[in-house]
Design a protein around this motif. Structure first.
Motif, PDB file in Angstrom:
ATOM      1  N   THR A  89       0.840  -1.194   0.000  1.00 16.27           N
ATOM      2  CA  THR A  89       0.000   0.000   0.000  1.00 16.27           C
ATOM      3  C   THR A  89       0.870   1.237   0.000  1.00 16.27           C
ATOM      4  OG1 THR A  89      -1.725  -1.130   1.268  1.00 16.27           O
ATOM      5  CG2 THR A  89      -1.763   1.259   1.307  1.00 16.27           C
ATOM      6  N   GLU A  90       0.405   2.280  -0.688  1.00 14.01           N
ATOM      7  CA  GLU A  90       1.073   3.575  -0.613  1.00 14.01           C
ATOM      8  C   GLU A  90       0.045   4.625  -0.233  1.00 14.01           C
ATOM      9  OE1 GLU A  90       3.778   4.769  -3.650  1.00 14.01           O
ATOM     10  OE2 GLU A  90       4.628   2.733  -3.888  1.00 14.01           O
ATOM     11  N   ILE A  91       0.416   5.468   0.722  1.00 15.05           N
ATOM     12  CA  ILE A  91      -0.421   6.581   1.156  1.00 15.05           C
ATOM     13  C   ILE A  91       0.339   7.858   0.811  1.00 15.05           C
ATOM     14  CG2 ILE A  91      -1.606   7.681   3.082  1.00 15.05           C
ATOM     15  CD1 ILE A  91      -0.425   4.190   3.658  1.00 15.05           C
ATOM     16  N   TRP A  92      -0.268   8.679  -0.044  1.00 18.16           N
ATOM     17  CA  TRP A  92       0.382   9.920  -0.474  1.00 18.16           C
ATOM     18  C   TRP A  92      -0.255  11.095   0.255  1.00 18.16           C
ATOM     19  CZ3 TRP A  92       1.415   9.895  -6.502  1.00 18.16           C
ATOM     20  CH2 TRP A  92       2.189   8.782  -6.821  1.00 18.16           C
ATOM     21  N   LEU A  93       0.583  11.907   0.910  1.00 15.08           N
ATOM     22  CA  LEU A  93       0.107  13.003   1.743  1.00 15.08           C
ATOM     23  C   LEU A  93       0.604  14.337   1.179  1.00 15.08           C
ATOM     24  CD1 LEU A  93       1.120  11.323   5.119  1.00 15.08           C
ATOM     25  CD2 LEU A  93      -1.167  11.361   4.116  1.00 15.08           C
ATOM     26  N   PRO A  94      -0.305  15.217   0.763  1.00 14.68           N
ATOM     27  CA  PRO A  94       0.145  16.518   0.251  1.00 14.68           C
ATOM     28  C   PRO A  94       0.978  17.264   1.287  1.00 14.68           C
ATOM     29  CG  PRO A  94      -2.192  16.165  -0.218  1.00 14.68           C
ATOM     30  CD  PRO A  94      -1.767  15.059   0.701  1.00 14.68           C
ATOM     31  N   ALA A  95       2.142  17.752   0.863  1.00 15.41           N
ATOM     32  CA  ALA A  95       3.003  18.507   1.779  1.00 15.41           C
ATOM     33  C   ALA A  95       2.388  19.864   2.098  1.00 15.41           C
ATOM     34  CB  ALA A  95       4.386  18.693   1.155  1.00 15.41           C
ATOM     35  N   ALA A  96       1.568  20.364   1.165  1.00 17.11           N
ATOM     36  CA  ALA A  96       0.868  21.635   1.377  1.00 17.11           C
ATOM     37  C   ALA A  96      -0.459  21.578   0.632  1.00 17.11           C
ATOM     38  CB  ALA A  96       1.708  22.803   0.869  1.00 17.11           C
ATOM     39  N   GLY A  97      -1.424  22.327   1.129  1.00 17.90           N
ATOM     40  CA  GLY A  97      -2.691  22.416   0.415  1.00 17.90           C
ATOM     41  C   GLY A  97      -3.625  21.236   0.592  1.00 17.90           C
ATOM     42  N   TRP A  98      -3.408  20.451   1.662  1.00 21.01           N
ATOM     43  CA  TRP A  98      -4.329  19.326   1.891  1.00 21.01           C
ATOM     44  C   TRP A  98      -5.742  19.866   2.106  1.00 21.01           C
ATOM     45  CZ3 TRP A  98      -5.737  16.935   7.110  1.00 21.01           C
ATOM     46  CH2 TRP A  98      -6.519  15.775   6.929  1.00 21.01           C
ATOM     47  N   ASN A  99      -6.717  19.242   1.445  1.00 22.65           N
ATOM     48  CA  ASN A  99      -8.100  19.714   1.557  1.00 22.65           C
ATOM     49  C   ASN A  99      -8.842  19.134   2.761  1.00 22.65           C
ATOM     50  OD1 ASN A  99      -8.715  17.076   0.809  1.00 22.65           O
ATOM     51  ND2 ASN A  99      -9.485  17.612  -1.229  1.00 22.65           N
ATOM     52  N   GLY A 100      -8.120  18.360   3.571  1.00 21.61           N
ATOM     53  CA  GLY A 100      -8.735  17.805   4.774  1.00 21.61           C
ATOM     54  C   GLY A 100      -9.517  16.537   4.540  1.00 21.61           C
ATOM     55  N   LYS A 101      -9.350  15.938   3.337  1.00 21.44           N
ATOM     56  CA  LYS A 101     -10.154  14.772   2.981  1.00 21.44           C
ATOM     57  C   LYS A 101      -9.273  13.625   2.486  1.00 21.44           C
ATOM     58  CE  LYS A 101     -13.517  18.202   1.552  1.00 21.44           C
ATOM     59  NZ  LYS A 101     -14.180  18.863   0.413  1.00 21.44           N
ATOM     60  N   PHE A 102      -9.859  12.438   2.461  1.00 20.03           N
ATOM     61  CA  PHE A 102      -9.158  11.220   2.058  1.00 20.03           C
ATOM     62  C   PHE A 102      -9.847  10.621   0.842  1.00 20.03           C
ATOM     63  CE2 PHE A 102      -9.182   6.430   2.677  1.00 20.03           C
ATOM     64  CZ  PHE A 102      -7.912   6.222   2.148  1.00 20.03           C
ATOM     65  N   GLN A 103      -9.055  10.156  -0.115  1.00 19.05           N
ATOM     66  CA  GLN A 103      -9.598   9.469  -1.282  1.00 19.05           C
ATOM     67  C   GLN A 103      -8.837   8.169  -1.543  1.00 19.05           C
ATOM     68  OE1 GLN A 103     -10.096   9.950  -6.111  1.00 19.05           O
ATOM     69  NE2 GLN A 103      -9.993  11.828  -4.916  1.00 19.05           N
ATOM     70  N   ALA A 104      -9.543   7.051  -1.454  1.00 18.60           N
ATOM     71  CA  ALA A 104      -8.979   5.749  -1.815  1.00 18.60           C
ATOM     72  C   ALA A 104      -9.296   5.481  -3.273  1.00 18.60           C
ATOM     73  CB  ALA A 104      -9.577   4.656  -0.936  1.00 18.60           C
ATOM     74  N   VAL A 105      -8.362   4.866  -3.995  1.00 16.00           N
ATOM     75  CA  VAL A 105      -8.589   4.585  -5.416  1.00 16.00           C
ATOM     76  C   VAL A 105      -8.548   3.079  -5.657  1.00 16.00           C
ATOM     77  CG1 VAL A 105      -7.744   6.826  -6.186  1.00 16.00           C
ATOM     78  CG2 VAL A 105      -6.126   4.921  -5.971  1.00 16.00           C
ATOM     79  N   VAL A 153      -4.181  13.127  -5.340  1.00 17.71           N
ATOM     80  CA  VAL A 153      -3.305  14.033  -4.597  1.00 17.71           C
ATOM     81  C   VAL A 153      -3.223  15.403  -5.277  1.00 17.71           C
ATOM     82  CG1 VAL A 153      -0.950  14.388  -3.757  1.00 17.71           C
ATOM     83  CG2 VAL A 153      -2.002  12.129  -3.604  1.00 17.71           C
ATOM     84  N   LEU A 154      -3.201  15.423  -6.612  1.00 19.20           N
ATOM     85  CA  LEU A 154      -3.185  16.698  -7.330  1.00 19.20           C
ATOM     86  C   LEU A 154      -4.434  17.515  -7.033  1.00 19.20           C
ATOM     87  CD1 LEU A 154      -1.769  15.628 -10.808  1.00 19.20           C
ATOM     88  CD2 LEU A 154      -0.764  17.303  -9.256  1.00 19.20           C
ATOM     89  N   ALA A 155      -5.532  16.822  -6.709  1.00 13.81           N
ATOM     90  CA  ALA A 155      -6.787  17.511  -6.386  1.00 13.81           C
ATOM     91  C   ALA A 155      -6.856  17.923  -4.920  1.00 13.81           C
ATOM     92  CB  ALA A 155      -7.968  16.606  -6.729  1.00 13.81           C
ATOM     93  N   GLY A 156      -5.785  17.644  -4.158  1.00 14.53           N
ATOM     94  CA  GLY A 156      -5.725  18.104  -2.778  1.00 14.53           C
ATOM     95  C   GLY A 156      -6.025  17.060  -1.724  1.00 14.53           C
ATOM     96  N   TYR A 157      -6.315  15.845  -2.138  1.00 17.92           N
ATOM     97  CA  TYR A 157      -6.655  14.787  -1.193  1.00 17.92           C
ATOM     98  C   TYR A 157      -5.411  14.093  -0.658  1.00 17.92           C
ATOM     99  CZ  TYR A 157     -11.439  15.082  -2.943  1.00 17.92           C
ATOM    100  OH  TYR A 157     -12.691  15.522  -3.281  1.00 17.92           O
ATOM    101  N   ALA A 158      -5.516  13.550   0.535  1.00 14.66           N
ATOM    102  CA  ALA A 158      -4.602  12.491   0.951  1.00 14.66           C
ATOM    103  C   ALA A 158      -5.130  11.234   0.269  1.00 14.66           C
ATOM    104  CB  ALA A 158      -4.620  12.333   2.461  1.00 14.66           C
TER     105      ALA A 158
END
Length: 441
Positions: free
Chosen positions: A15-31, A49-54
């Protein structure tokens, strides 16, 4: 963050979890995944992640896009069936909370095909994992479908006269369009409601011998087999309800090519017969479709229509499916949607589940129809603002440029042309109720 999850002694879920270093929208998206998975879905993960999700993605517990992993490893089959997405989600939420010092405000799931089935499984088995689930072209009833796909391939290749050469697909497609395209009031190369199209392939029968612009007797029967429920050749009993729809002819090679679809063939070998040397030509259709259905003990079925627990905690399910899908038959989504509404009741379903059928769209995307829309934005507005989509504006792109927009309508509504203005502009269409008859042919 990378993690290896081992919920069973035979699990190896990367599993990989990608966390925005800045600009996180406060939400989680699993794909979700496609095919038999076996890799982390990086493009979907990057988009989240480009859309701001973790974001988080998984290989579902094995390497390689085939069912070879399943032979002798029942726990790994459970991992791809539902456990890997759940374990990934639980650990991702914990990591997000630890990293940002606050929990994700909302959790979403986004997947198509195998990923669509994974989404349905999450709603059914872990109703509190996600606030919103997007399930495209969901391949539920998966093992029975693999048996049916293999059987169909045998039927349409039973002898030389039955084989439809790909060179004839365009001819058949044009004949179907000529018969059914204008049924929606607009001749535009897209059949808006294929369920209304009852094209008789016998009209294309050759008068004498074979020809490029006609079908032999065997080819007529094969065309009918592609677009009808699979039946037991001995008793006539329906073995699989789904079938391809009129308008899908250009993609018939997917299931009707020289050999069965690869994901189906590998499932039959490794899960059903547990023999990699198994020859699909030896399949007994009357017995082996049911055998395929039972082979995984229901792990990949994901067809439980009782979504009341998911809906009761506010969960929303957004389904979509291309009417011209040549791989996962579009009636899969129609049947599941109808089953859910019947099970939980119209009132409960009304604000909790929506199905958008996409005219002229292939498997997940592609085709002449409008296949591009902001799925996650639509879901966000539904979950966070209570705005259930009354229609979705979708676009068709050519070389990256939008050349047509249309409204996608909530099933069973269809888009109707208002009678004036550009037919490439969604503003000139409205959604109208229409009977969509998907009874057995």
């Amino acid at each position: 963050m990378t993690a290896t999850l081992t919920p069973s002694s035979d699990s190896d879920i990367k599993t990989e979890i990608w966390l925005p270093a800045a600009g996180w929208n406060g939400k989680f998206q699993a794909v979700g995944n496609g095919g038999w998975a076996g890799t982390i879905p990086y493009p979907a993960l990057a988009a989240a992640v480009l859309a701001g999700y973790a974001g988080a993605g998984t290989d579902t517990g094995h390497v390689g896009n085939s069912a070879d992993f399943a032979l002798g490893h029942p726990e790994k089959l459970i991992d791809i069936a539902y456990r890997s997405i759940h374990e990934m989600t639980v650990h991702s939420k914990a990591i997000i909370s630890a990293h940002y010092g606050t929990a994700a405000k909302f959790s979403y799931y986004n997947g198509c095909s195998q990923g669509g089935r994974q989404g349905l499984a999450a709603a059914q088995k872990y109703p509190e994992d996600f606030n919103g689930i997007i399930a495209g072209a969901a391949a539920w009833n998966q093992m029975r479908a693999h048996g049916a796909r293999t059987a169909l391939n045998l039927i349409v290749n039973k002898d030389a006269d039955s084989i439809i050469p790909p060179s004839k697909y365009s001819m058949i497609h044009e004949a179907v369009l000529n018969a059914c395209d204008a049924l929606d009031g607009l001749k535009d190369g897209v059949i808006e409601n294929p369920a209304k199209c009852n094209f008789d392939y016998a009209k294309l029968a050759c008068k004498a011998g074979d020809g490029a612009d006609c079908l032999t007797k065997g080819q007529v029967e094969s065309a009918k087999a592609m677009t009808s429920p699979l039946r037991d050749p001995k008793t006539g009993k329906v073995l699989f309800e789904g079938y391809l729809m009129p308008g899908s002819e250009l993609g018939w090679a997917t299931l009707g090519g020289p050999e069965p679809l690869a994901p189906a063939a590998t499932a039959m070998k490794n899960i059903v017969f547990q023999d990699r040397s198994w020859d699909y030509h030896t399949m007994n259709i009357s017995i082996d479709v049911d055998r395929a259905d039972k082979a995984d003990h229901g792990e990949m079925h994901s067809g439980d229509p009782n979504l009341k627990p998911f809906f009761d905690h506010g969960g929303k399910l957004l389904m979509y499916h291309g009417w011209s899908d040549p791989q996962v038959n579009p009636l899969n989504s129609v049947i599941y949607y109808n089953n859910v509404v019947k099970t939980v009741g119209k009132e409960k379903a009304a604000n909790s589940i929506a199905l958008f059928m996409m005219p002229g769209v292939n498997h997940c995307q592609g085709g002449v129809g409008t296949d591009t829309f902001e799925k996650v934005k639509v879901m966000q507005e539904w979950v966070e603002q209570g705005k259930k989509p009354a229609q979705i504006i979708a676009a068709h792109l050519t070389n990256g440029q939008v050349d047509k927009t249309r409204p996608l309508c909530p099933f069973p509504q269809v888009a109707k042309y208002k009678g004036s203005g550009s037919t490439n502009d969604a503003a000139n269409f409205s959604c109208a109720a229409e009977t969509v008859n998907v009874s057995n042919r």
